[in-house]
Structure formats: structure tokens, C-alpha cells
Design a protein around this motif. Structure first.
Motif, short mmCIF file in Angstrom:
data_model
loop_
_atom_site.label_atom_id
_atom_site.label_comp_id
_atom_site.label_asym_id
_atom_site.label_seq_id
_atom_site.Cartn_x
_atom_site.Cartn_y
_atom_site.Cartn_z
N SER A 65 0.82 -1.22 0.00
CA SER A 65 0.00 0.00 0.00
C SER A 65 0.85 1.26 0.00
CB SER A 65 -0.91 0.00 1.24
OG SER A 65 -1.80 -1.10 1.22
N SER A 66 2.05 1.19 0.52
CA SER A 66 2.91 2.38 0.62
C SER A 66 3.69 2.67 -0.67
CB SER A 66 3.89 2.21 1.78
OG SER A 66 4.84 1.20 1.48
N ASN A 68 2.75 3.67 -3.53
CA ASN A 68 2.37 4.89 -4.27
C ASN A 68 3.12 6.12 -3.76
OD1 ASN A 68 1.01 4.99 -1.81
ND2 ASN A 68 -0.69 6.19 -2.66
N LYS A 69 3.68 6.00 -2.56
CA LYS A 69 4.48 7.10 -2.00
C LYS A 69 5.95 7.01 -2.39
CE LYS A 69 1.44 7.27 2.06
NZ LYS A 69 1.37 7.11 3.54
N ILE A 72 5.89 4.93 -7.70
CA ILE A 72 5.39 3.98 -8.69
C ILE A 72 4.30 4.66 -9.51
CG2 ILE A 72 3.57 2.98 -7.24
CD1 ILE A 72 4.34 0.24 -8.38
N SER A 73 4.13 4.24 -10.77
CA SER A 73 3.16 4.88 -11.64
C SER A 73 1.73 4.60 -11.15
CB SER A 73 3.31 4.38 -13.08
OG SER A 73 2.85 3.05 -13.20
N LYS A 74 0.82 5.52 -11.50
CA LYS A 74 -0.56 5.38 -11.09
C LYS A 74 -1.18 4.11 -11.68
CE LYS A 74 -4.97 7.84 -11.10
NZ LYS A 74 -5.66 9.10 -11.51
N GLU A 75 -0.83 3.82 -12.95
CA GLU A 75 -1.39 2.65 -13.62
C GLU A 75 -0.96 1.35 -12.92
OE1 GLU A 75 -1.47 6.09 -16.20
OE2 GLU A 75 0.19 5.09 -15.12
N ASP A 76 0.32 1.31 -12.61
CA ASP A 76 0.82 0.10 -11.93
C ASP A 76 0.25 -0.02 -10.52
OD1 ASP A 76 2.28 -0.75 -14.08
OD2 ASP A 76 4.16 0.17 -13.40
N TYR A 77 0.05 1.10 -9.86
CA TYR A 77 -0.50 1.04 -8.51
C TYR A 77 -1.96 0.56 -8.51
CZ TYR A 77 -1.52 2.09 -3.68
OH TYR A 77 -1.88 1.98 -2.36
N GLU A 81 -3.45 -2.49 -6.33
CA GLU A 81 -4.64 -2.42 -5.48
C GLU A 81 -5.49 -3.68 -5.61
OE1 GLU A 81 -6.41 1.36 -6.54
OE2 GLU A 81 -5.83 2.16 -4.57
#
Length: 366
Positions: A65-66, A68-69, A72-77, A81
Motif C-alpha cells: 500500500s505504501s 504509491n508514495k 510507482i506509476s498510477k497505472e501500476d498502482y 490495489e
């Protein structure tokens, strides 16, 4: 050979992945040994599995979960999820997953899980306060689980006989070792040196080159039974008018022609005596049912016997001396079928008829 494996041994391989437990599981599937699991051993291990696995999942979910901080790219995150959702679902059903893991092992190894006997609690607490075995001294709380295992093994011994106990805990093992018909071993390696295991290993070596196929046959006994039931009339007796001889048939030559067979039941598939010769397995089966048989019966014999037996006249004017009659008999027969090793290995189970012997042909009284 009855085996109980303590928590101290099983906790080293809770995934049932290492060679020792895989070997014992195979021997159990071949009915060379029998594994017994006390409920307290099962509970100690499953609760430990749940606690540790839950901790790993919580940590993994938090770390993923961390990400994205950490750039990492939004698409990969968004893809991660989905993984987080799956991990949360697994965490919520962790106890069911671990129970299934153990249920699969118990079923696959043909082991027996023994529930706590109603008397065990009273016996354990009495020993707890007095310091009797397996407690080293009165009120030794840390030894309460061992005391339940101790009582469980005594109960299992009463049901099945001699127990071989594999345990790395010296105090518990020594307490069990002092019981009649119980022998303790400190490790799998120690157990393998015992005279009785050496005998079992010798038996296993004789069948090792076809043991996997033998296990498959044992696991697919329903296919053997289905073949025997389907083929017993058409294949074995080749349809109507198959002549058999038996003392219960009241023709002059004790011969009659099978007309039909009903209520076929597979009484026993002899898995313990399967023979393996030149790449072929031979399997004996016991079957019971009812044969409808026609035969020629001397008329005077009919008038003497028909009152007690369920004999029907099919043709009362065959000739001046004989009736053509029909009678139903209870029958027990042994039946042998065969299947090639390669067929079993491919899980195709292409059985062939080998031999049928009528063991009993009994009359049915009115």
C-alpha cells in the motif's frame, strides 16, 4: 504400525513439503503405517499458522500500500490495489484456508484426527496439581498442552495398540516412552532406525517401483467397482444361456443356464492383495447378487422340492419326464480384473476381465 508425531516435529514443516513427511504420507497411503493426530497437536499448529500467516499478510498489505508514495506509476498502482484486495480477502478467510490445508493432509494421508476425550481435562488438571507425569512438578503451566498429548496417546493406544511417538521434546518423549506399548523417538532419523520401521521399509522397497500406480488404484477404487458391476453380466457371463454347474441346481447333471442377474453388490475390492506381474495389476473383487437360472428338473423331484423352494415352471410339457424350471439363487462370487501399469499411470484405468469363480449359490426358500 501406529505413529503419533508431536508438535515439536511437525512445526518444522507446517507446509508438509519436506521429504520425511512426504515419505510417511506415502507409506500411510499404502497402508503400511497409520498416522494419528491428537487434537491438541492439530490446534497448536493451526493456531500458530494463523498467527504467523496473518502477521505476514498484514505486513505485506502495508508495504504494498505504501508503494504509491515511493514513485510507482498510477497505472501500476491500480494493478497493485487488486493484489491488495486479494490479500485482504485471504486474510479474512485465513482460518478456513489453514483448516483446509490440514484437512487435505489428513484426507490424503488417511490419518485420523483424535478429538479430546471428555475425561482428558479432569486427568490433566489432576496431574497438574499433583505433579504427576508428564508434569515435572506441580502447577507447571507451560506443560499443560503436553499433558493433553500424553492423555491422548494413552487413549489412542487403548483403541489401536502399540504407539510409536516421534517427539523432539525430551520430557514429553521420556514420559510417553515409560508407558506400556509406547516407544519414543527423538527425530525422524531416530525412528527410521527402529526394527519395526526397518521391516516396513523392506516391504516398501518390494513395491517401490510401482507404488505410485498402486496408490492411484487405491484412490480410484470406485472405478474398479464400477467396472466390475458394469461388466459382471455382459462380459463375464457373455449374456443369456451361460451354463454353470453347482450342487444347489436340481437338474440331473447339476447344470443350469443363467438368464439374468439382479441386485449386484460389490462386497469387497481387495486392495491389500493386489498383485503386480510383468507390468500388469491383478485385482480380486467379491460380488454378491441374485442369479435367475433355468434348468431341467425331473418331475418327481419338482413335486418333492418345490414346496420349500421358489421354483417356477417355465414349460410343463417339455417331455413326459422333465419340467423346464426357473429359480432365483443368492450368489457370491470372486472376480479378478486386470489393468496395465501404463494405463494406471495415464489415469485411464482400462480394465480387463480375468476370472470369475462362483463361491456360493444358495437357494431362496419360499
Amino acid at each position: 504400525m501406529n505413529i503419533v508425531i508431536d508438535t515439536s516435529i511437525l512445526q518444522r514443516d507446517r507446509g508438509f513439503l519436506q521429504s520425511d513427511i512426504l515419505l510417511l504420507k506415502k507409506l500411510a497411503k499404502l497402508d503400511l503405517i497409520k498416522i494419528h493426530i491428537p487434537w491438541i497437536v492439530y490446534k497448536e499448529l493451526t493456531s500458530q499458522n494463523i498467527k504467523e500467516s496473518n502477521s505476514v499478510l498484514i505486513r505485506s498489505i502495508s508495504e504494498i500500500s505504501s508503494l504509491n508514495k515511493k514513485g510507482i506509476s498510477k497505472e501500476d498502482y491500480l494493478e497493485l490495489e487488486k493484489a491488495i484486495y486479494q490479500l485482504n480477502s485471504l486474510k479474512d478467510s485465513l482460518d478456513k484456508s489453514i483448516d483446509k490445508h490440514w484437512a487435505d493432509f489428513i484426507n490424503d494421508s488417511k490419518a485420523t484426527l483424535h478429538e479430546i476425550n471428555d475425561e482428558h481435562g479432569k486427568l490433566v488438571m489432576t496431574s497438574y496439581f499433583t505433579g504427576e507425569k508428564p508434569f515435572p512438578e506441580p502447577k507447571s503451566r507451560k506443560d499443560i498442552p503436553d499433558a493433553f498429548i500424553y492423555e491422548a496417546i494413552k487413549s489412542i493406544r487403548e483403541k489401536v495398540g502399540e504407539i510409536h511417538f516421534i517427539c523432539a521434546d525430551n520430557k514429553l518423549r521420556n514420559s510417553i516412552d515409560e508407558l506400556d506399548y509406547c516407544t519414543g523417538f527423538s527425530s525422524y532419523a531416530d525412528f527410521y532406525k527402529s526394527p519395526k520401521y526397518v521391516e516396513i521399509e523392506s516391504e516398501y522397497k518390494k513395491i517401490e517401483h510401482y507404488s505410485d500406480e498402486l496408490i492411484l488404484l487405491r484412490e480410484n477404487v470406485d472405478k474398479i467397482s464400477k467396472f466390475a458391476e458394469n461388466e459382471i453380466y455382459g462380459d463375464v457371463f457373455a449374456g443369456n444361456d451361460q451354463v454353470i454347474t453347482n450342487e444347489s441346481i436340481l437338474s440331473d447333471d447339476r447344470e443350469g443356464a443363467i438368464q439374468d442377474m439382479e441386485d449386484v453388490t460389490i462386497d469387497m475390492v481387495h486392495l491389500d492383495t493386489i498383485q503386480f506381474v510383468d507390468g500388469i495389476f491383478y485385482i480380486s473383487i467379491d460380488i454378491s447378487g441374485k442369479f435367475g437360472i433355468e434348468y431341467f428338473m425331473y418331475k418327481s423331484d419338482y413335486y418333492m422340492e418345490a414346496e420349500d423352494r421358489n421354483i417356477s415352471i417355465i414349460d410343463d410339457d417339455w417331455n413326459k419326464h422333465y419340467f423346464l424350471v426357473y429359480e432365483i439363487f443368492n450368489v457370491k462370487l470372486s472376480y479378478q480384473c486386470s489393468v496395465e501399469q501404463d494405463s494406471v499411470r495415464r489415469k485411464e484405468f482400462e480394465f480387463e476381465t480375468e476370472q470369475v469363480i462362483i463361491e456360493e449359490l444358495n437357494i431362496i426358500n419360499k
